[in-house]
Design a protein around this motif. Sequence first.
Motif, PDB file in Angstrom:
ATOM      1  N   ILE A 100     -50.281 -55.847  39.332  1.00  0.00           N
ATOM      2  CA  ILE A 100     -50.008 -56.833  40.375  1.00  0.00           C
ATOM      3  C   ILE A 100     -49.064 -56.282  41.442  1.00  0.00           C
ATOM      4  CG2 ILE A 100     -49.052 -59.147  40.788  1.00  0.00           C
ATOM      5  CD1 ILE A 100     -49.948 -59.935  38.021  1.00  0.00           C
ATOM      6  N   ALA A 101     -48.346 -55.208  41.124  1.00  0.00           N
ATOM      7  CA  ALA A 101     -47.310 -54.677  42.015  1.00  0.00           C
ATOM      8  C   ALA A 101     -47.780 -54.400  43.443  1.00  0.00           C
ATOM      9  CB  ALA A 101     -46.703 -53.413  41.409  1.00  0.00           C
ATOM     10  N   PRO A 102     -49.003 -53.860  43.663  1.00  0.00           N
ATOM     11  CA  PRO A 102     -49.417 -53.589  45.050  1.00  0.00           C
ATOM     12  C   PRO A 102     -49.426 -54.807  45.962  1.00  0.00           C
ATOM     13  CG  PRO A 102     -50.829 -52.387  43.531  1.00  0.00           C
ATOM     14  CD  PRO A 102     -49.960 -53.289  42.694  1.00  0.00           C
ATOM     15  N   MET A 103     -49.451 -56.025  45.384  1.00  0.00           N
ATOM     16  CA  MET A 103     -49.419 -57.233  46.209  1.00  0.00           C
ATOM     17  C   MET A 103     -48.082 -57.381  46.933  1.00  0.00           C
ATOM     18  SD  MET A 103     -51.327 -59.987  43.690  1.00  0.00           S
ATOM     19  CE  MET A 103     -51.291 -61.286  44.915  1.00  0.00           C
ATOM     20  N   THR A 104     -47.039 -56.731  46.396  1.00  0.00           N
ATOM     21  CA  THR A 104     -45.707 -56.858  46.984  1.00  0.00           C
ATOM     22  C   THR A 104     -45.402 -55.744  47.981  1.00  0.00           C
ATOM     23  OG1 THR A 104     -44.644 -55.559  45.217  1.00  0.00           O
ATOM     24  CG2 THR A 104     -44.913 -57.922  44.842  1.00  0.00           C
ATOM     25  N   VAL A 105     -46.328 -54.814  48.149  1.00  0.00           N
ATOM     26  CA  VAL A 105     -46.107 -53.670  49.025  1.00  0.00           C
ATOM     27  C   VAL A 105     -46.764 -53.917  50.382  1.00  0.00           C
ATOM     28  CG1 VAL A 105     -46.427 -51.171  49.301  1.00  0.00           C
ATOM     29  CG2 VAL A 105     -46.040 -52.138  47.024  1.00  0.00           C
ATOM     30  N   TYR A 107     -48.863 -53.484  53.679  1.00  0.00           N
ATOM     31  CA  TYR A 107     -50.113 -52.769  53.945  1.00  0.00           C
ATOM     32  C   TYR A 107     -49.860 -51.469  54.699  1.00  0.00           C
ATOM     33  CZ  TYR A 107     -52.956 -56.797  52.534  1.00  0.00           C
ATOM     34  OH  TYR A 107     -53.568 -57.789  51.818  1.00  0.00           O
ATOM     35  N   LEU A 108     -48.834 -51.461  55.527  1.00  0.00           N
ATOM     36  CA  LEU A 108     -48.508 -50.242  56.270  1.00  0.00           C
ATOM     37  C   LEU A 108     -48.092 -49.133  55.321  1.00  0.00           C
ATOM     38  CD1 LEU A 108     -48.052 -48.764  58.923  1.00  0.00           C
ATOM     39  CD2 LEU A 108     -45.743 -49.750  58.995  1.00  0.00           C
ATOM     40  N   ILE A 109     -47.281 -49.462  54.325  1.00  0.00           N
ATOM     41  CA  ILE A 109     -46.851 -48.460  53.345  1.00  0.00           C
ATOM     42  C   ILE A 109     -48.043 -47.968  52.535  1.00  0.00           C
ATOM     43  CG2 ILE A 109     -45.327 -48.024  51.388  1.00  0.00           C
ATOM     44  CD1 ILE A 109     -43.932 -48.464  54.084  1.00  0.00           C
ATOM     45  N   VAL A 110     -48.902 -48.897  52.130  1.00  0.00           N
ATOM     46  CA  VAL A 110     -50.107 -48.509  51.379  1.00  0.00           C
ATOM     47  C   VAL A 110     -50.969 -47.576  52.214  1.00  0.00           C
ATOM     48  CG1 VAL A 110     -52.250 -49.367  50.351  1.00  0.00           C
ATOM     49  CG2 VAL A 110     -50.114 -50.598  49.976  1.00  0.00           C
ATOM     50  N   ALA A 111     -51.176 -47.913  53.475  1.00  0.00           N
ATOM     51  CA  ALA A 111     -52.027 -47.105  54.351  1.00  0.00           C
ATOM     52  C   ALA A 111     -51.440 -45.707  54.559  1.00  0.00           C
ATOM     53  CB  ALA A 111     -52.211 -47.808  55.689  1.00  0.00           C
ATOM     54  N   LEU A 112     -50.137 -45.625  54.806  1.00  0.00           N
ATOM     55  CA  LEU A 112     -49.508 -44.317  55.013  1.00  0.00           C
ATOM     56  C   LEU A 112     -49.566 -43.467  53.754  1.00  0.00           C
ATOM     57  CD1 LEU A 112     -46.384 -45.345  57.137  1.00  0.00           C
ATOM     58  CD2 LEU A 112     -48.432 -44.139  57.920  1.00  0.00           C
ATOM     59  N   GLY A 113     -49.334 -44.093  52.603  1.00  0.00           N
ATOM     60  CA  GLY A 113     -49.422 -43.353  51.339  1.00  0.00           C
ATOM     61  C   GLY A 113     -50.825 -42.831  51.078  1.00  0.00           C
ATOM     62  N   GLY A 133     -58.880 -48.037  50.231  1.00  0.00           N
ATOM     63  CA  GLY A 133     -57.648 -48.753  50.550  1.00  0.00           C
ATOM     64  C   GLY A 133     -57.768 -50.243  50.308  1.00  0.00           C
ATOM     65  N   HIS A 134     -58.896 -50.822  50.628  1.00  0.00           N
ATOM     66  CA  HIS A 134     -59.094 -52.251  50.408  1.00  0.00           C
ATOM     67  C   HIS A 134     -59.225 -52.581  48.927  1.00  0.00           C
ATOM     68  CE1 HIS A 134     -60.591 -53.117  54.779  1.00  0.00           C
ATOM     69  NE2 HIS A 134     -59.341 -52.714  54.707  1.00  0.00           N
ATOM     70  N   VAL A 135     -59.763 -51.668  48.147  1.00  0.00           N
ATOM     71  CA  VAL A 135     -59.785 -51.874  46.697  1.00  0.00           C
ATOM     72  C   VAL A 135     -58.353 -51.907  46.160  1.00  0.00           C
ATOM     73  CG1 VAL A 135     -60.429 -50.865  44.472  1.00  0.00           C
ATOM     74  CG2 VAL A 135     -62.073 -50.882  46.354  1.00  0.00           C
ATOM     75  N   VAL A 136     -57.509 -51.028  46.675  1.00  0.00           N
ATOM     76  CA  VAL A 136     -56.112 -50.964  46.225  1.00  0.00           C
ATOM     77  C   VAL A 136     -55.401 -52.296  46.466  1.00  0.00           C
ATOM     78  CG1 VAL A 136     -53.871 -49.878  46.648  1.00  0.00           C
ATOM     79  CG2 VAL A 136     -55.924 -48.470  46.490  1.00  0.00           C
ATOM     80  N   ILE A 137     -55.617 -52.908  47.627  1.00  0.00           N
ATOM     81  CA  ILE A 137     -54.899 -54.145  47.933  1.00  0.00           C
ATOM     82  C   ILE A 137     -55.567 -55.377  47.337  1.00  0.00           C
ATOM     83  CG2 ILE A 137     -53.945 -53.184  50.051  1.00  0.00           C
ATOM     84  CD1 ILE A 137     -56.014 -54.771  51.634  1.00  0.00           C
ATOM     85  N   ASN A 138     -56.861 -55.287  47.017  1.00  0.00           N
ATOM     86  CA  ASN A 138     -57.564 -56.453  46.490  1.00  0.00           C
ATOM     87  C   ASN A 138     -57.660 -56.480  44.970  1.00  0.00           C
ATOM     88  OD1 ASN A 138     -58.153 -57.797  48.924  1.00  0.00           O
ATOM     89  ND2 ASN A 138     -59.890 -56.457  49.318  1.00  0.00           N
TER      90      ASN A 138
END
Length: 256
Positions: A100-105, A107-113, A133-138
């Motif tokens: 569940i942790a990626p929900m708290t990050v 999207y900009l940080i996820v995209a840059l990583g 990337g969308h799989v990671v956030i969803n």
Amino acid sequence: MRALSWAYLIAMLGFILLPVAMLVIFSFQDGRLPVPPLKGVTLEWYGKVLSDRALMEALVNSLLVAFVSALTALVLGFLAASGLARVVLPGSAWMRGALIAPMTVSYLIVALGLLQMFGQVGIRPSLLATGIGHVVINLPLCFAITYAAIGEHQRSALKAARDLGAREFQVLWFVAAPMLAPALAAAFFLAFTFSWDEFIIAFLLTRFDVTLPVEIWSMLRSGLSPATNAVGSLVFLVSLVILVALELTLFRKGAK
């Protein structure tokens, strides 16, 4: 008190729907700028949008990325939720937290990583990179909805199916999936919607083949136009049709 409640409800709905109403109204503006006053009504901008090849390609790209990424996130989230609901392992709470942790990050940080990681493994910015990337956030969203829907009744039914000799694939496909159909549908369409509307990850992880939000951003760089309102109105109409169809079919059926 009742009048105050109605006033609050009307104010809340107006706050939410007024921007959408203005978007739709001025998509018919017979002029160059989508601002008051409304000079006339025309379908010219819808015609231009539907005949714009780049915009239609971006629309198809968005639909493809949203569908594939939402389906992938749903399958992975469903499998993870089923496994963690079936067996309580040491550290299960930590596993759920990690999912569940990626929900708290941001999207900009996820995209840059992801951009840096893809650069190391040789994946170029593309629709594939955006889909990952969308799989990671969803995935966290699909996992949380599915896991929350698995109650004691579902656990007992799945255990009974295994005791009767069903294989794990059969248990998941013929027992778990039908029982969790409303939750799975909700998770899929929420993930689809989030992917459909997402801009930051799509902007950083695409180059030439872009999604619809990125193409709309490119249109806005040249200034306001009723054409952008027309695009937004069409996107809103599609979302509304999907929502109404689900409410009249799957969700109403599941509530009976």
